[in-house]
Motif scaffolding. Structure first.
Motif: not given
Lengths: 346, 346
Positions: A247-268
């Motif tokens: 794979r070499d072409s960009q994909v779309l961001s998941a359609d999730i809430s800012d809150e969930l995104k924040e939780k995922i990023q904190q865990s990362f």
């Protein structure tokens, strides 16, 4: 920048690593690439960038290229007039599975003082083993899917309700993984998994679980990818999963809430820093009842998860300037001198 | 048998490793020894067995010896007429601390297919880090001393009652270790420990705790050492502790009940098998209220704990014939061939 792509290796994912490596030509366009192939029997070969294609390897033609020796400071060609260093600024470890992800390549690069982008040894040893990943996550306050652990000689008994998913602890890419729908299928699935590993973990198979991938690294600041919701199949078999590696072409961001995104990023971030400094990793999360659970760490993700980043090539360049430095240990022989002088007096 | 002794390394314990290595001459008398020195800047040198003494290293005279290159199958001298393999049957990894105990030497030996006595990479990564050792022991059902964990940037607050002992997670040999008797001393002790490591563990300091050491390995059967009760001081500083590394005479078994001995040996076996196969390790246990607690794993113990075994040399020989084999992975390019034929049809 001149980036040495290290690929191949003595790994079940040897061929996939070749696919990942070839993909780099399409996504690292401004850089000079120096391809260093690790053959299945672990010899190093220099491969000309213009000539690289999958057939070069399957035909064995790569053996016509220059063989390299790894020594202090880099890879060298040996000739009549002494040895000559292969020029590059940094290596990018693209060896999936054994050798690349288990810490061997990291050890080699660190021992011989070759700058490298990859998880370091300790990070590799922990993330290569799914059981140790559980320990790690737990110690960092990151939740994971509940699990049981069986060794080859343990009694084949589990507490968990079916369906479950059986995973060898040490392999990537779904190798040896089975979904077990009822007790009668357990034995066979364990036979398969124990073909590949001495230990397995068993997790509940959660049908339709929401899955999200987050990749990233820490340069002078955090560089986090978009959050991807990977396409769903019951689970991906080896071949399907690995069409991903080209794979070499960009994909779309998941359609999730800012809150969930924040939780995922904190865990990362909790997982990544400081253990994974110097690497680009992808963490795969499940979301169950609004809780973010680490599913697994991909220490050398397919094609480096390039398709999740807006500026992958710039990030690789920035990361190569922000690699962790090994602590300098000076040896001054004070102790031996003091023994010698004590002996002299005696 | 010809045993290559690998010693030195880029480690705080470089000098101690030299002491351990020289001691091997006194305890491996029937074997041929081939000494391979890893200098502080990680170059390999062949050292003549007759010439070996501590001054050879502190004076830098070792540099007059032959320099070696590590390649597939072993260590090689490079000369006018090509390269020549240094002959030996097995390497004995005697590098204490970084390089030897953290998994780098194990990685190098495995990658280049050199038979070696030492913990393998994963065992090294887990036992080199005292925090991960806790995880490991817990997962195997071996109890350890209770602890707290602090990272460099964490708030410097502990829950435990004083006195406590502070240990950097990654170093051996009491380096950076302090006993802290009251809260006012905590800050300084942490400063010292964080000089050496990003992470520390804090354990209760148990005055007069009973301590027992058990060494051993698994050849075609278990070969367990006597249980030793090490001589007691409040705690051993670097120099005192390392007079130990030149030990070569047998010690007496601890005066303990058969029941306690059995408990200690059971705990040792749980830790050792299968993770530590191929190595001779020493586990140090505390006994508190009749409970056996793992204090630490010494993956490369001083002078290989030779003084605890009735037939150390015989054991080394037997172990060299019972080394774990790496799984053979055959790469047949099926996957690449199938892509190519799919492309051909398109």
């Amino acid at each position: 920048m001149n980036i040495a792509i290290l690929f191949g290796g003595s790994s079940y994912e040897h061929e996939i690593s070749i696919v990942s490596a070839i993909t780099m030509k399409k996504v690292l366009k401004k850089s000079t690439l120096t391809y260093i192939f690790v053959s299945a029997d672990r010899e190093f070969y220099l491969v000309e960038t213009e000539k690289i294609n999958s057939k070069l390897f399957s035909s064995g033609e790569y053996k016509k290229g220059k063989q390299l020796t790894l020594k202090k400071g880099g890879f060298f060609t040996e000739g009549m007039f002494g040895s000559k260093r292969v020029e590059f600024d940094v290596t990018l470890n693209l060896i999936h599975g054994r050798d690349g992800e288990d810490g061997k390549i990291a050890s080699l690069m660190e021992f011989f003082s070759v700058p490298f982008i990859s998880p370091r040894m300790e990070a590799s040893a922990l993330s290569y083993n799914k059981l140790y990943t559980k320990f790690l996550a737990e110690s960092l306050g990151v939740k994971t899917v509940s699990y049981e652990h069986l060794s080859k000689n343990d009694e084949r008994k589990i507490e968990m309700d079916y369906p479950v998913i059986i995973k060898p602890v040490r392999l990537g890419s779904s190798i040896g993984v089975s979904i077990v729908k009822e007790a009668s299928e357990l034995d066979y699935a364990l036979d398969v998994a124990f073909e590949f590993d001495t230990d397995v973990i068993i997790e509940p198979f959660i049908d339709g679980v929401k899955e999200y991938n987050q990749a990233g690294c820490l340069t002078d600041a955090w560089e986090l990818s978009i959050v991807e919701e990977p396409q769903k199949e019951e689970f991906l078999d080896f071949e399907k999963k690995y069409m991903d590696f080209s794979r070499d072409s960009q994909v779309l961001s998941a359609d999730i809430s800012d809150e969930l995104k924040e939780k995922i990023q904190q865990s990362f971030k909790k997982i990544y820093d400081p253990l994974f400094r110097g690497s680009i990793i992808r963490c795969d999360f499940f979301v169950v009842d609004d809780e973010v659970l680490l599913n697994e760490i991909n220490p050398i993700p397919g094609s480096m998860a390039n398709y999740l980043f807006p500026d992958f090539e710039g990030m690789v360049t920035r990361l190569s300037r922000a690699l962790p430095k090994e602590k300098n240990i000076s040896v001054d022989y004070t102790y031996i001198h003091s023994i010698q002088s004590a002996k002299g007096k005696a």
